[in-house]
Design an enzyme around this catalytic site. Structure first.
Site, PDB file in Angstrom:
ATOM      1  N   GLU A 103      30.534 -28.630  -6.765  1.00 59.67           N
ATOM      2  CA  GLU A 103      29.786 -27.863  -7.766  1.00 59.67           C
ATOM      3  C   GLU A 103      30.693 -27.093  -8.747  1.00 59.67           C
ATOM      4  OE1 GLU A 103      26.049 -26.964  -8.343  1.00 59.67           O
ATOM      5  OE2 GLU A 103      26.560 -29.044  -7.993  1.00 59.67           O
ATOM      6  N   HIS A 158      36.036  -7.239  -7.053  1.00 56.73           N
ATOM      7  CA  HIS A 158      37.252  -7.510  -6.267  1.00 56.73           C
ATOM      8  C   HIS A 158      36.934  -8.444  -5.099  1.00 56.73           C
ATOM      9  CE1 HIS A 158      38.470  -3.134  -7.596  1.00 56.73           C
ATOM     10  NE2 HIS A 158      38.554  -3.991  -8.604  1.00 56.73           N
ATOM     11  N   HIS A 164      44.297  -8.282  -8.203  1.00 55.34           N
ATOM     12  CA  HIS A 164      43.300  -7.242  -8.498  1.00 55.34           C
ATOM     13  C   HIS A 164      41.857  -7.744  -8.311  1.00 55.34           C
ATOM     14  CE1 HIS A 164      41.928  -3.666 -11.136  1.00 55.34           C
ATOM     15  NE2 HIS A 164      40.853  -4.288 -10.688  1.00 55.34           N
ATOM     16  N   GLU A 192      37.448   0.894 -17.140  1.00 57.86           N
ATOM     17  CA  GLU A 192      37.746  -0.425 -17.747  1.00 57.86           C
ATOM     18  C   GLU A 192      36.902  -0.653 -19.012  1.00 57.86           C
ATOM     19  OE1 GLU A 192      40.243  -1.943 -16.632  1.00 57.86           O
ATOM     20  OE2 GLU A 192      40.332  -1.876 -14.445  1.00 57.86           O
ATOM     21  N   HIS A 216      32.741  -7.037 -13.386  1.00 62.07           N
ATOM     22  CA  HIS A 216      34.079  -7.037 -12.782  1.00 62.07           C
ATOM     23  C   HIS A 216      33.973  -6.655 -11.300  1.00 62.07           C
ATOM     24  CE1 HIS A 216      38.300  -6.141 -12.131  1.00 62.07           C
ATOM     25  NE2 HIS A 216      37.984  -4.917 -11.745  1.00 62.07           N
TER      26      HIS A 216
HETATM   27  O1  2HA Z   1      36.266   0.652 -11.240  1.00 66.75           O
HETATM   28  O2  2HA Z   1      37.607  -1.828 -10.400  1.00 66.75           O
HETATM   29  O3  2HA Z   1      39.512  -2.026 -12.146  1.00 66.75           O
HETATM   30  C1  2HA Z   1      37.405   0.480 -10.482  1.00 66.75           C
HETATM   31  C2  2HA Z   1      38.033  -0.789 -10.835  1.00 66.75           C
HETATM   32  C3  2HA Z   1      39.157  -0.743 -11.761  1.00 66.75           C
HETATM   33 ZN    ZN Z   2      38.943  -3.520 -10.559  1.00 68.04          ZN
END
Ligand code: 2HA
Ligand code: ZN
Length: 270
Positions: free
Chosen positions: A169, A141, A210, A116, A139
């Site tokens: 909050e 998940h 995602h 990414e 980033h």
């Molecule tokens: O690194 O999260 O978006 C793996 C991921 C791809």
């Molecule tokens: Zn990801």
């Protein structure tokens, strides 16, 4: 451990990625982080004149010529970073024309930066235009914000207002709201560039089905944004199927919070 693994920012990345892993936000190789670092922070710990390898960038970022980033490696697991930073992280310096990254330290078992990377460099570029102290893109998940995109309209204003209404909050921590992109193929230059457009005006971006990416001045600040978004989404997921009478933080209550804390909210969203 090698010297660079003991550099404070590397240790901080190890600590925060361990927390993210334990919170269930970063399964397997899920998620990625980049931190813009100053040469002064790292030069006691690593020989910046020695280039280990050159890594091509699919999109050139000439504005970052000579700048350093610490970036998680592609395929690497957050759970392993603290114990082995040199294998799972890399220190890169962007080449003079912006089209390559010189690897200065890390990725010791081979490999490269996160898939990414275009989203990361694009986000840094846009956020730096707004805030010169910006240096982190994170980033992950997280289960609840990801789950919410399965059952909630893909509309960033509606999503923001729903999150604000879950927990008092939320509007205090992210009065600028949450951006959203519909599902796209991950790790592509397309999602990277579409994300960068969102970061012109937002610090938080949800990718439908995602995960979520946040930005900030520090790892703590970015982490705090993500955990607050995730907390709001967790409350939403817990209450959405309840048949009980519902209470919610209505617009008038949100306005009272905003007035009391003297916060400026995204124009037209409240
Ligand atoms: O690194 O999260 O978006 C793996 C991921 C791809
Ligand atoms: Zn990801």
């Amino acid at each position: 451990m090698d010297k660079m693994s003991k550099c404070p920012i590397v240790k901080e990345i190890g600590e925060i990625t361990s927390n993210m892993y334990r919170l269930g936000w970063n399964e397997r190789n899920g998620g990625n982080i980049s931190v813009l670092v100053d040469e002064k922070e790292i030069k006691r710990y690593v020989n910046t004149r020695k280039i280990i390898r050159d890594l091509p960038l699919a999109v050139a970022f000439p504005e970052f010529a000579g700048r350093y980033f610490i970036v998680t490696g592609t395929g690497k697991y957050f759970k392993n970073i603290a114990n082995n930073p040199a294998e799972n992280l890399g220190l890169i310096r962007i080449s003079d024309d912006g089209s390559r990254a010189h690897l200065i330290w890390g990725y010791t078992a081979g490999g490269s930066f996160t898939s990414e990377i275009i989203m990361h460099l694009g986000a840094h570029k846009q956020r730096l235009n707004v805030d010169p102290d910006q240096r982190v893109v994170m980033h992950a998940h997280p289960v609840n914000i990801l789950s919410m995109t399965h059952v909630f309209p893909w509309d960033e204003k509606k999503l923001t207002k729903e999150l604000w209404s879950t927990c008092t909050e939320c509007i205090v921590i992210f009065p600028d709201g949450v951006a959203l992109l519909p599902w796209m193929v991950s790790s592509s230059p397309e999602i990277g560039l579409a994300s960068a457009e969102k970061f012109k005006d937002f610090r938080i971006l949800v990718w439908a089905l995602h995960g979520c990416t946040v930005t900030g001045k520090s790892l703590d600040e970015a982490f705090g944004l993500l955990e607050t978004v995730e907390k709001g989404a967790e409350i939403y997921m817990k209450i959405q199927n309840s048949n009980n009478e519902r209470h919610s933080i209505e617009d008038g209550m949100l306005k009272a919070v905003v007035d009391d804390f003297n916060i400026s909210v995204r124009e037209g969203w409240l």
